[in-house]
Design a protein around this motif. Structure first.
Motif, PDB file in Angstrom:
ATOM      1  N   ILE A 200     -33.968  -0.504  -3.821  1.00  0.00           N
ATOM      2  CA  ILE A 200     -33.356  -1.359  -4.831  1.00  0.00           C
ATOM      3  C   ILE A 200     -34.475  -2.037  -5.602  1.00  0.00           C
ATOM      4  N   THR A 201     -34.570  -1.751  -6.868  1.00  0.00           N
ATOM      5  CA  THR A 201     -35.673  -2.262  -7.690  1.00  0.00           C
ATOM      6  C   THR A 201     -35.140  -2.827  -8.999  1.00  0.00           C
ATOM      7  N   ASP A 202     -36.001  -3.597  -9.660  1.00  0.00           N
ATOM      8  CA  ASP A 202     -35.640  -4.059 -10.989  1.00  0.00           C
ATOM      9  C   ASP A 202     -36.050  -2.998 -12.013  1.00  0.00           C
ATOM     10  N   LYS A 203     -35.898  -3.310 -13.284  1.00  0.00           N
ATOM     11  CA  LYS A 203     -36.172  -2.317 -14.320  1.00  0.00           C
ATOM     12  C   LYS A 203     -37.641  -1.927 -14.385  1.00  0.00           C
ATOM     13  N   ASP A 204     -38.517  -2.771 -13.807  1.00  0.00           N
ATOM     14  CA  ASP A 204     -39.949  -2.469 -13.786  1.00  0.00           C
ATOM     15  C   ASP A 204     -40.392  -1.778 -12.501  1.00  0.00           C
ATOM     16  N   GLY A 205     -39.436  -1.523 -11.578  1.00  0.00           N
ATOM     17  CA  GLY A 205     -39.761  -0.848 -10.343  1.00  0.00           C
ATOM     18  C   GLY A 205     -40.177  -1.757  -9.212  1.00  0.00           C
ATOM     19  N   ASN A 206     -40.061  -3.061  -9.396  1.00  0.00           N
ATOM     20  CA  ASN A 206     -40.407  -3.997  -8.331  1.00  0.00           C
ATOM     21  C   ASN A 206     -39.254  -4.119  -7.338  1.00  0.00           C
ATOM     22  N   PRO A 207     -39.562  -4.192  -6.024  1.00  0.00           N
ATOM     23  CA  PRO A 207     -38.494  -4.290  -5.021  1.00  0.00           C
ATOM     24  C   PRO A 207     -37.649  -5.538  -5.222  1.00  0.00           C
ATOM     25  N   TYR A 208     -36.363  -5.383  -5.009  1.00  0.00           N
ATOM     26  CA  TYR A 208     -35.445  -6.502  -5.147  1.00  0.00           C
ATOM     27  C   TYR A 208     -35.445  -7.301  -3.847  1.00  0.00           C
ATOM     28  N   GLU A 209     -35.652  -8.615  -3.953  1.00  0.00           N
ATOM     29  CA  GLU A 209     -35.717  -9.486  -2.793  1.00  0.00           C
ATOM     30  C   GLU A 209     -34.574 -10.487  -2.824  1.00  0.00           C
TER      31      GLU A 209
END
Length: 308
Positions: A200-209
């Motif tokens: 699960i990531t944001d639009k920039d590919g960072n993991p969702y926390e």
């Protein structure tokens, strides 16, 4: 005197004919052989004409007629089986809450693979019994693009699920005409492990926390183990063709398999809200529980190669 001599000559000729006649050992004369193409052989059995083949047995004559009802000696074959194709999710839940969390049915792309051994026992020219022992794989994958998921908002969800089993199909195979076969039967599936991953990531590919009580965790790390039923019976039906290439026998065909019971080990689904730290509840304050009776169905292309 002449009359007496003539009668004696006739009697001598009759006696001479009987003296050289053959019998069958019981005092019965064997009739002289007839030429081929005559009506019978003297005992009421028709002799073949010049354009008719002469058979040694009734079975030879029956087999040469091309009748599909003719029988052969039972034959046992052993070989390799390969099946590959697509899966489908039957009875997938359509509750809005379920599809918001778990994705819609059309979001999932599914694949099905089987590899193993095949055994073929020929009962007669019309019927064969064909069991198999396979290692099977069912794979489910989905990607939810930004803005499509209610719970994760603008975040992207990439999820993969797979179950692995040992499956044993046992089929009756019918060959109504040469080369073509129809098959139907049952399959026993013994599921022994699963694989479940989710990013699960944001639009920039960072993991969702998710942060709760001052502690932040990646939601992907909080993923629960996916559990499926350990035993599932299935129905099987297919069609194909058999042929020989370089003195080896092959089958090619298509096959449908559909489970008769649900895939999930626990068919009850609840929903945990990590931002609140509790399960979702209805207006009465009771935990929301939905039923999931999803069944697995597959469509496969089949290739069988027989060693002997």
């Amino acid at each position: 005197m002449k009359k007496i001599m003539l009668a004696s000559a006739i009697a001598f000729m009759c006696l001479s004919s009987n003296a050289f006649a053959e019998d069958d050992g019981y005092g019965n004369d064997i009739p002289p052989a007839r030429t081929e193409g005559t009506v019978d052989d003297g005992y009421g059995n028709k002799l073949p004409a010049n354009n008719e083949p002469e058979y040694k047995s009734y079975e030879d004559a029956r087999a040469s007629s091309g009748s599909s009802a003719s029988t052969d000696a039972p034959v046992f074959n052993i070989g390799f089986h390969l099946g590959f194709g697509f899966g489908n999710l039957l009875s997938y839940p359509s509750y809005p809450l379920y599809t918001e969390y778990m994705g819609k049915k059309e979001d999932w792309t599914n694949y099905s693979f089987d590899v193993g051994g095949i055994f073929k026992y020929r009962v007669n020219n019309l019927l064969m019994v064909v069991p198999e022992v396979n290692l099977g794989f069912g794979i489910m994958t989905r990607e939810t693009e930004s803005g499509r998921d209610w719970f994760f908002g603008d975040y992207k969800v990439s999820e993969n699920r797979a179950f692995i089993n040992v499956n044993v199909p046992v089929m009756a195979r019918f060959t109504p005409i040469k080369y073509l076969y129809l098959e139907a039967g049952a399959r026993l599936n013994f599921n022994f492990t699963t694989v479940h991953t989710q990013d699960i990531t944001d639009k920039d590919g960072n993991p969702y926390e998710v942060c709760f009580a001052g502690e932040c965790k990646k939601l992907s790390d909080e993923l629960e183990e996916w559990k499926v039923s350990s035993f599932i019976p299935s129905a099987v039906a297919g069609i194909g063709a058999s042929f020989k290439y370089k003195n080896r026998e092959f089958d090619v065909g298509i096959r449908f398999t559909w489970d008769l019971t649900g895939l999930e080990k626990d068919d009850k689904v609840d929903f945990f809200d990590p931002s609140e730290g509790k399960y979702l509840e209805d207006e009465n304050g009771e935990k929301i529980v939905l039923k999931n009776n999803t069944k697995w169905m597959s469509f496969q292309f089949v290739l069988n190669y027989y060693l002997f």
